[in-house]
Design an enzyme around this catalytic site. Structure first.
Site, PDB file in Angstrom:
ATOM      1  N   ALA A 202      -8.975   8.041  -3.382  1.00  0.00           N
ATOM      2  CA  ALA A 202      -9.851   9.185  -2.531  1.00  0.00           C
ATOM      3  C   ALA A 202      -8.927  10.909  -3.027  1.00  0.00           C
ATOM      4  CB  ALA A 202     -10.526   8.629  -1.919  1.00  0.00           C
ATOM      5  N   ASP A 326     -11.127  13.943   6.248  1.00  0.00           N
ATOM      6  CA  ASP A 326     -10.864  12.731   5.748  1.00  0.00           C
ATOM      7  C   ASP A 326     -10.532  11.290   7.047  1.00  0.00           C
ATOM      8  OD1 ASP A 326      -9.350  10.641   4.701  1.00  0.00           O
ATOM      9  OD2 ASP A 326      -7.156  11.898   5.323  1.00  0.00           O
TER      10      ASP A 326
HETATM   11 CA    CA Z   1      -8.188   9.067   3.165  1.00  0.00          CA
END
Ligand code: CA
Length: 707
Positions: A202, A326
Site C-alpha cells: 500500500a 497509516d
Molecule cells: Ca503502512
C-alpha cells in the site's frame, strides 16, 4: 452472580497421551483440528483463536530462571546477501519445527535437536527487495494435513510436502506485476477448505485484496477486494466492492490503487465459518490527497468478516474512518469468549496501530468496547452507539505540521500480542510514541505508478527546534517500547514494564502464568503474567522481533523464538544498546528448555576502515539533486549518514565499490545479494548525482548534515 469465563477451546494439556501413529490417524480423520497433539503448536497462534497461549505446564514462575539454550539452528540461506529480519512464529507438528526466514525460504528442522530435515528456497530475485516496504521478511507458514504453505515475497503461494519439502502446487497470487507494487510477507491462513493470503505494498501503490485457494490443488476459490478499483477499468467485482465505492470520492487517486493491503493478520472461526481480514492503510496516506472531498474510504483500516467458502462479506468494522495516519488494522486479532455487561460474548480483539483496543462481537461485528491502550490524540474517543471514532482537530495535518499520537509505527505493530486463558489478560507489545505529521516534499514513498511523490512527511522524536510550535500544548513526546497487560473486560492497563531499549518483540503467554518476550537488545525475558515482575532475562546477542512459541516432545517443554533484526526498523537503524550495534546480526532459531546452557553470542561487529572516495564526481547542483534522489530512492534501506543498520554504510564504502557504483545501482551487479537494479527509476546521470551527494557528504564538502 459473577459471570464465569468459558474456554471453548479444549485444554489440550489434559488430553490423554496416545501414540504418534494414533495421533496421526486421528488428525487425518478430523475435519477441523485445533491442536493435533498436546505438545504441538500447529497454527500461527497455536489454535484457530490465535491466542499465542500455551497450555504446557513444565516451565513455571518457580523454575523459569533455569531456562537456557537447548539448541539453535542458524543455517539460514543467505548466499552473500545481507542479513535480514526474522518475523515468523515457528510451528511444531509431529516432531518437526516449520518456519520461514528472509527471502521466503522455508525450513523444517527436528524439534528435538535442530537438525535440518529439508529447506525450500523459492529463489526470489533480489530485485524484489525494491517491492517490499519493510525488508524481505516473512511472517510464517501454515501447516495442514501433510502440507506446508508459504507465501513468497514475489507473490506465489506454494504448497510443499511436509515430509520432503517437495513442491506440490504453486499459484500466482498477484493480479498485476507491472503497474502495481505488490509484495507478500504474511503467513497464509487455513479457512475451511481453502488457504488464504493477502499481500503488501500500500505504501508504494497497490490495490489490496485477499485470495483463497483450494488446499488440495491450488485452484482459486475466491478473491475479496478490500478497496474499489479504477472505475474506468471495468465494473465492480462484487456488491461488496460497490458498497465500499460509495465511501470514496469519484476523483480518487485510482492510479495509485487505493491501498488497503491485507499484509498480515487474518483469523478464522471454524464454528462460524468466518474469516476475519485485517485491512491496511490507504495510498497515499492522507485522505485529502487520496480521495479529495473525504469519505470513509472503505475498507481501509477495517476488520472485514467474510464467509470462508464464498468470500462474500458478512460484516465490516472500520477502526479509522478515512485513515490519514497509516493506522492499519492489520495487527493480530485474537478470538475469545468474554463476559461483557453480564453476558458471555464470542469476541474478536485487536489493538491496531491507532491506539484503541477493540472488542467486537465476531458473529455480528457489533462494537462492544473501544478504549485507548496508549496516548491517542487523533480522536477524542469512539462512539459505542455508532461505532465511529470521533476525530479531533489535532489529527488534521493538511495545513500545518501536527504532533499526533500514536506515531505512524502505531501503538502496536505486527509483533503479535497474546491472550491468556489463565489470567484473561491481553499482553500487548506497545510503542508509546507520537510523530510529527505534515505535508511536504520529504516523503520517502516511491510510487512506481505515479511521477509525483505526493504524501505525508513524518518524523519521530526527538524533534528539532523547528517543531516547537507543533509541540505546544501537547503531551510530552516519548519513544518508549513497553509490554502492557491489558484487561479487555475492565478496559484498563493492569501492569506495564519499564521502557525497553528501542522495540520489544512479539509475545507468548502460558497456562503457568508466564509471559515471554524478546527485544531489540537481544534479551529474551519471562515475566510473571499477573504482576509483570521479570523472572528471567537471557542474553542472546541477537535482536528479537518475532513471537516465541512453546511445544512439548518426549516429556520436555521447549520455548522457541526466531531471532534476527531488521524489518521496518532498518530505516531508523541499530541504536546503541541494541544487540545489532554490538554483535553481527544473523538469523537464528533459538530453542530453550529448563536447565539449558548459556546462549553463544555472535561475533562482534567489525567496522571497515574509513575510505574517502578519490573524487567527488559532480558539481553543487548534482550534489543537491543527488540528495533528493537519495532521500526518495535509497534512504528507506540505507538510512541517513551516521545510522548503522544491516545494509552497507554508503558513507564508508571501499574504493572498489566507489568504482562500481553505477554498475551496482543502475545495472544491478549486486541484485543477487538483495541490492536491486534501479534502471527503471534512475538514469545513469541520476545515479552519478547520488554518488556525488554521497561522496561530497562523506568528504565533509556538503553543507547539510543529516539529522
Ligand atoms: Ca503502512
Amino acid at each position: 452472580m459473577a459471570v464465569r469465563y468459558r474456554n471453548h477451546v479444549r485444554q489440550s494439556s489434559t488430553a490423554p497421551r496416545v501414540g504418534a501413529a494414533l495421533v496421526a490417524a486421528l488428525v487425518a480423520a478430523a475435519p477441523v483440528s485445533a491442536a493435533r497433539s498436546a505438545g504441538d503448536w500447529p497454527l500461527n497462534g497455536r489454535t484457530f483463536h490465535e491466542e499465542h497461549y500455551s497450555p504446557l505446564r513444565q516451565v513455571n514462575a518457580g523454575n523459569a530462571r533455569t531456562l537456557g539454550l537447548a539448541f539453535e539452528f542458524d543455517d539460514f540461506v543467505v548466499r552473500g546477501r545481507t542479513h535480514r529480519g526474522n518475523e515468523a512464529t515457528p510451528l511444531m507438528v509431529d516432531g518437526t519445527l516449520y518456519f520461514s526466514g528472509p527471502w521466503s525460504v522455508v525450513y523444517a528442522v527436528d524439534a528435538r535437536t535442530g537438525a535440518l530435515r529439508w529447506k525450500h528456497d523459492p529463489g526470489v530475485d533480489g530485485q524484489w527487495a525494491r517491492r517490499a516496504c519493510c525488508d524481505v521478511v516473512n511472517r510464517g507458514v501454515a501447516v495442514w494435513k501433510g502440507r506446508v504453505y508459504v507465501a513468497t515475497l514475489d507473490g506465489y503461494l506454494v504448497a510443499l510436502d511436509a515430509r520432503t519439502g517437495a513442491v506440490e502446487w504453486r499459484a500466482d497470487t498477484f493480479t498485476d506485476r507491472v503497474s502495481m507494487n505488490y509484495s507478500s510477507t504474511g503467513a497464509p491462513r487455513i479457512a475451511g477448505g481453502n488457504v488464504v493470503i493477502g499481500n503488501g505494498g500500500a505504501e508504494m501503490g497497490a490495490r489490496g485484496y485477499v485470495s483463497a485457494y483450494n488446499l488440495e490443488d491450488g485452484r482459486l476459490a475466491w478473491r475479496f477486494y478490500t478497496v474499489p478499483g479504477d472505475p474506468s477499468k471495468g465494473p465492480d467485482e462484487s456488491p461488496d466492492v460497490t458498497l465500499a465505492r460509495r465511501s470514496w470520492s469519484p476523483v480518487s487517486r485510482w492510479d495509485l490503487g487505493g491501498g488497503g493491503t491485507a499484509w498480515d493478520s487474518m483469523v478464522y472461526d471454524p464454528k462460524l465459518n468466518l474469516l476475519y481480514i485485517g485491512v491496511g492503510n490507504g495510498c497515499p496516506h492522507p485522505v485529502w490527497s487520496r480521495s479529495p472531498g473525504g469519505g470513509d474510504n472503505l475498507y481501509l483500516s477495517s476488520i472485514v468478516a467474510v464467509e470462508a467458502t464464498s468470500g462474500r462479506m458478512r460484516w465490516y468494522y472500520q477502526t479509522t474512518p478515512g485513515d490519514s495516519w497509516d493506522y492499519t488494522a492489520t495487527q493480530n486479532m485474537i478470538l475469545a469468549d468474554l463476559p461483557i455487561r453480564g453476558r458471555i460474548r464470542r469476541v474478536l480483539m485487536q489493538a491496531p496501530k491507532n491506539g484503541f483496543f477493540y472488542v467486537l462481537d465476531r458473529s455480528t461485528g457489533e462494537l462492544l468496547a473501544a478504549d485507548p491502550y496508549t496516548t491517542v490524540t487523533w480522536a477524542t474517543g469512539v462512539d459505542l452507539s455508532s461505532g465511529r471514532a470521533i476525530l479531533a482537530p489535532q489529527g488534521d495535518f493538511s495545513r500545518e505540521r501536527k504532533l499526533v499520537w500514536p506515531s505512524q509505527a502505531g501503538g502496536h505493530n505486527w509483533m503479535p500480542m497474546a491472550y491468556s486463558e489463565a489470567t484473561h489478560l491481553v499482553y500487548i507489545p506497545a510503542l508509546e510514541a507520537p510523530m510529527i505529521f505534515g505535508m511536504g516534499p520529504g516523503s520517502h514513498v516511491e510510487f512506481r505508478s505515479a511521477a509525483n511523490n505526493e504524501g505525508d512527511d513524518v518524523a519521530f522524536p526527538p524533534y528539532g527546534p523547528v517543531d516547537e510550535a507543533a509541540l505546544r500544548g501537547q503531551p510530552v513526546p516519548t519513544y518508549a517500547s513497553v509490554l502492557k497487560a491489558w484487561d479487555p473486560v475492565a478496559a484498563r492497563t493492569v501492569w506495564q514494564t519499564p521502557a525497553m531499549p528501542y522495540w520489544g518483540g512479539g509475545v507468548l503467554t502460558t497456562a503457568t502464568g508466564l509471559v515471554f518476550q524478546g527485544s531489540a537488545d537481544g534479551t529474551f525475558a519471562a515475566y510473571d503474567a499477573r504482576s509483570g515482575r521479570r523472572l528471567t532475562a537471557i542474553e542472546t546477542g541477537t535482536g528479537i522481533m518475532a513471537a516465541p512459541m512453546a511445544y512439548e516432545i518426549d516429556g520436555t517443554e521447549y520455548v522457541a523464538v526466531l531471532a534476527g533484526f531488521g524489518g521496518a526498523m532498518n530505516a531508523i537503524g541499530y541504536p546503541p544498546g541494541s544487540a545489532a550495534w554490538t554483535y553481527q546480526n544473523t538469523e537464528r532459531l533459538l530453542v530453550f528448555k529448563l536447565h539449558g546452557r548459556a546462549v553463544p553470542k555472535p561475533p562482534l561487529v567489525t567496522r571497515m576502515e574509513f575510505e574517502p572516495p578519490e573524487t567527488a564526481a559532480g558539481d553543487a547542483a548534482d550534489v543537491a539533486r543527488g540528495e533528493q534522489l537519495f532521500l526518495s530512492r535509497c534512504a528507506d534501506c540505507h538510512a541517513l549518514r551516521g545510522v548503522r543498520n544491516g545494509y552497507p554504510d554508503l558513507w564508508n564504502l571501499p574504493a572498489s565499490v566507489h568504482a562500481m557504483f553505477e554498475t551496482i545501482v543502475h545495472d544491478g551487479a549486486l541484485a543477487y545479494a538483495g541490492m536491486p537494479s534501479f534502471a527503471d527509476a534512475l538514469s545513469t546521470a541520476d545515479v552519478r548525482a547520488i554518488h556525488a551527494f554521497l561522496s561530497a557528504d562523506q568528504r565533509g564538502l556538503h553543507a547539510r548534515t543529516p539529522p
